[in-house]
Design a protein around this motif. Structure first.
Motif, PDB file in Angstrom:
ATOM      1  N   UNK A  28       0.832  -1.204   0.000  1.00  0.00           N
ATOM      2  CA  UNK A  28       0.000   0.000   0.000  1.00  0.00           C
ATOM      3  C   UNK A  28       0.868   1.257   0.000  1.00  0.00           C
ATOM      4  N   UNK A  29       1.897   1.247   0.839  1.00  0.00           N
ATOM      5  CA  UNK A  29       2.814   2.392   0.874  1.00  0.00           C
ATOM      6  C   UNK A  29       3.552   2.537  -0.453  1.00  0.00           C
ATOM      7  N   UNK A  30       3.897   1.425  -1.070  1.00  0.00           N
ATOM      8  CA  UNK A  30       4.658   1.470  -2.317  1.00  0.00           C
ATOM      9  C   UNK A  30       3.828   2.066  -3.452  1.00  0.00           C
ATOM     10  N   UNK A  31       2.529   1.825  -3.437  1.00  0.00           N
ATOM     11  CA  UNK A  31       1.650   2.452  -4.428  1.00  0.00           C
ATOM     12  C   UNK A  31       1.753   3.966  -4.314  1.00  0.00           C
ATOM     13  N   UNK A  32       1.703   4.469  -3.077  1.00  0.00           N
ATOM     14  CA  UNK A  32       1.810   5.917  -2.858  1.00  0.00           C
ATOM     15  C   UNK A  32       3.180   6.436  -3.294  1.00  0.00           C
ATOM     16  N   UNK A  33       4.233   5.658  -3.021  1.00  0.00           N
ATOM     17  CA  UNK A  33       5.585   6.068  -3.407  1.00  0.00           C
ATOM     18  C   UNK A  33       5.696   6.168  -4.925  1.00  0.00           C
ATOM     19  N   UNK A  34       5.161   5.176  -5.618  1.00  0.00           N
ATOM     20  CA  UNK A  34       5.219   5.208  -7.084  1.00  0.00           C
ATOM     21  C   UNK A  34       4.477   6.414  -7.647  1.00  0.00           C
ATOM     22  N   UNK A  35       3.351   6.752  -7.037  1.00  0.00           N
ATOM     23  CA  UNK A  35       2.609   7.937  -7.478  1.00  0.00           C
ATOM     24  C   UNK A  35       3.422   9.211  -7.230  1.00  0.00           C
ATOM     25  N   UNK A  36       4.109   9.254  -6.088  1.00  0.00           N
ATOM     26  CA  UNK A  36       4.953  10.405  -5.775  1.00  0.00           C
ATOM     27  C   UNK A  36       6.109  10.520  -6.768  1.00  0.00           C
ATOM     28  N   UNK A  37       6.690   9.392  -7.124  1.00  0.00           N
ATOM     29  CA  UNK A  37       7.801   9.392  -8.074  1.00  0.00           C
ATOM     30  C   UNK A  37       7.355   9.980  -9.407  1.00  0.00           C
ATOM     31  N   UNK A  38       6.219   9.522  -9.898  1.00  0.00           N
ATOM     32  CA  UNK A  38       5.703  10.017 -11.176  1.00  0.00           C
ATOM     33  C   UNK A  38       5.406  11.507 -11.090  1.00  0.00           C
ATOM     34  N   UNK A  39       4.754  11.918  -9.989  1.00  0.00           N
ATOM     35  CA  UNK A  39       4.378  13.320  -9.834  1.00  0.00           C
ATOM     36  C   UNK A  39       5.607  14.229  -9.752  1.00  0.00           C
ATOM     37  N   UNK A  40       6.629  13.782  -9.021  1.00  0.00           N
ATOM     38  CA  UNK A  40       7.796  14.636  -8.812  1.00  0.00           C
ATOM     39  C   UNK A  40       8.769  14.608  -9.988  1.00  0.00           C
ATOM     40  N   UNK A  41       8.555  13.705 -10.926  1.00  0.00           N
ATOM     41  CA  UNK A  41       9.359  13.722 -12.150  1.00  0.00           C
ATOM     42  C   UNK A  41       8.792  14.678 -13.182  1.00  0.00           C
ATOM     43  N   UNK A  42       7.627  15.247 -12.890  1.00  0.00           N
ATOM     44  CA  UNK A  42       7.007  16.170 -13.844  1.00  0.00           C
ATOM     45  C   UNK A  42       7.865  17.420 -14.019  1.00  0.00           C
ATOM     46  N   UNK A  43       7.935  17.879 -15.252  1.00  0.00           N
ATOM     47  CA  UNK A  43       8.664  19.103 -15.571  1.00  0.00           C
ATOM     48  C   UNK A  43       8.114  19.643 -16.878  1.00  0.00           C
ATOM     49  N   UNK A  44       8.073  20.976 -17.031  1.00  0.00           N
ATOM     50  CA  UNK A  44       7.664  21.536 -18.324  1.00  0.00           C
ATOM     51  C   UNK A  44       8.672  21.248 -19.434  1.00  0.00           C
ATOM     52  N   UNK A  45       9.877  20.843 -19.053  1.00  0.00           N
ATOM     53  CA  UNK A  45      10.882  20.435 -20.045  1.00  0.00           C
ATOM     54  C   UNK A  45      10.602  18.976 -20.381  1.00  0.00           C
TER      55      UNK A  45
END
Length: 340
Positions: free
Chosen positions: A28-45
């Protein structure tokens, strides 16, 4: 090609189900971590999420962030701070992979084209820098100076390990001690930090924090030792890369150190020609594997790994029995018996 064998034919390895069991306990925690990883990799570049996403999606078990989640669970932590910090650990790891592949001029990563092979060296280095910066943003947002100290120190040590490896590359006179310094810095330090911050967020006593640091450090050393053995002993389909990558790159690992030290003058001349002068011919890899078998270099490297696994196992003695402790102990056995 030399015959591929398991690391220890007398024992049945636990298999990936040991790691799968640990992952299941923090799922369950890992699902949240994966979502955080995707979100924090976002960039306008656009190239940044594209390249980082390519590497993150290319495989792997997320072992280091899983260790952060498991360590927090082992310490009875009930909050949420461990999740972004687990993502932070993965950012640091991913950044080092990007830089490693450029330095090593690697074309494959887990059986797929490496990011630098697809996007180029310049893009890989710069996106690696972005991920390091993103990791530090997450550390600052957590607000703990202890966490910032542990993870920033780990990042500095990893960079030192990269530079140290350059000094041993293609040097057949490298000692076992120098080799261990490299893998402690490059690999084990992040394992140690990933585990240690689980105790920090749970506000556990210094003895437990140190125990988890020791567990992670020794697990990381064993993991890298076995990884270096597998480069000479496992099929690409299971290892995730072609056999002999380290040999072709002139990378001095423990199997080479032991085979060189135990060899005859003629055998040492072979190692100098192939690893120092980089004058490699058809059949040299097979001969290298034969020399390692002759001098028990692969077997003894695995035995070294077993020693570090024993130290890691003892480090968990402070903690009461629990499903996550059992799973962590099983992962130790998986690490020394894996064939990928």
């Amino acid at each position: 090609m030399a015959t591929v064998t398991t690391l220890d034919p007398k024992r049945r390895k636990p298999g990936s189900d040991a790691l799968d069991q640990l992952v299941a306990l923090v799922a369950d925690d890992l699902v949240d971590v994966n979502e955080l990883i995707v979100a924090r990799m976002h960039s306008p570049v656009a190239l940044i999420p594209q390249l980082a996403g390519y590497l993150v999606a290319s495989g792997g078990k997320r072992l280091r962030p899983v260790l952060t989640l498991a360590a927090a669970n082992l310490c009875g932590y009930k909050g949420d701070r461990h999740k972004p910090l687990a993502a932070c650990v993965e950012f640091i790891h991913t950044a080092t992979l990007l830089h490693d592949d450029v330095v090593d001029e690697s074309d494959l990563r887990r059986g797929q084209a490496s990011a630098n092979a697809v996007f180029g060296n310049k893009s890989s280095v710069l996106v690696g820098d972005f991920l390091f910066a993103r990791a530090f943003q997450v550390m600052v947002e957590d607000g703990s100076l202890d966490v910032l100290r542990i993870l920033s120190n780990a990042s500095a040590v990893i960079a030192e390990g990269e530079v140290l490896q350059l000094t041993t590359s293609n040097d057949t006179e490298t000692s076992e001690e120098a080799y261990l310094e490299v893998i402690k810095a490059k690999t084990a330090e992040l394992f140690a930090a990933a585990c240690r911050i689980g105790a920090v967020v749970a506000d556990r006593p210094a003895a437990e924090e140190e125990a988890l640091r020791s567990f992670g450090l020794n697990l990381g050393i064993a993991f890298q030792l076995v990884d270096d053995v597998l480069d000479y002993s496992a099929a690409q389909a299971r290892l995730g890369k072609t056999v002999g990558d380290d040999f072709r790159e002139g990378k001095i690992t423990l199997p080479v150190v032991l085979a060189f030290r135990r060899g005859t003058d003629e055998e040492r001349a072979f190692w100098r020609r192939t690893m120092e002068d980089m004058e490699q011919q058809d059949g040299d890899l097979d001969h290298a594997i034969e020399l390692m078998a002759r001098h028990n270099a692969l077997r003894d490297s695995v035995e070294r790994a077993r020693h570090y696994v024993s130290v890691a196992r003892d480090a968990l003695g402070l903690f009461p029995a629990s499903p996550v402790k059992r799973a962590l102990l099983d992962v130790l056995e998986f690490v020394v018996n894996r064939d990928y």
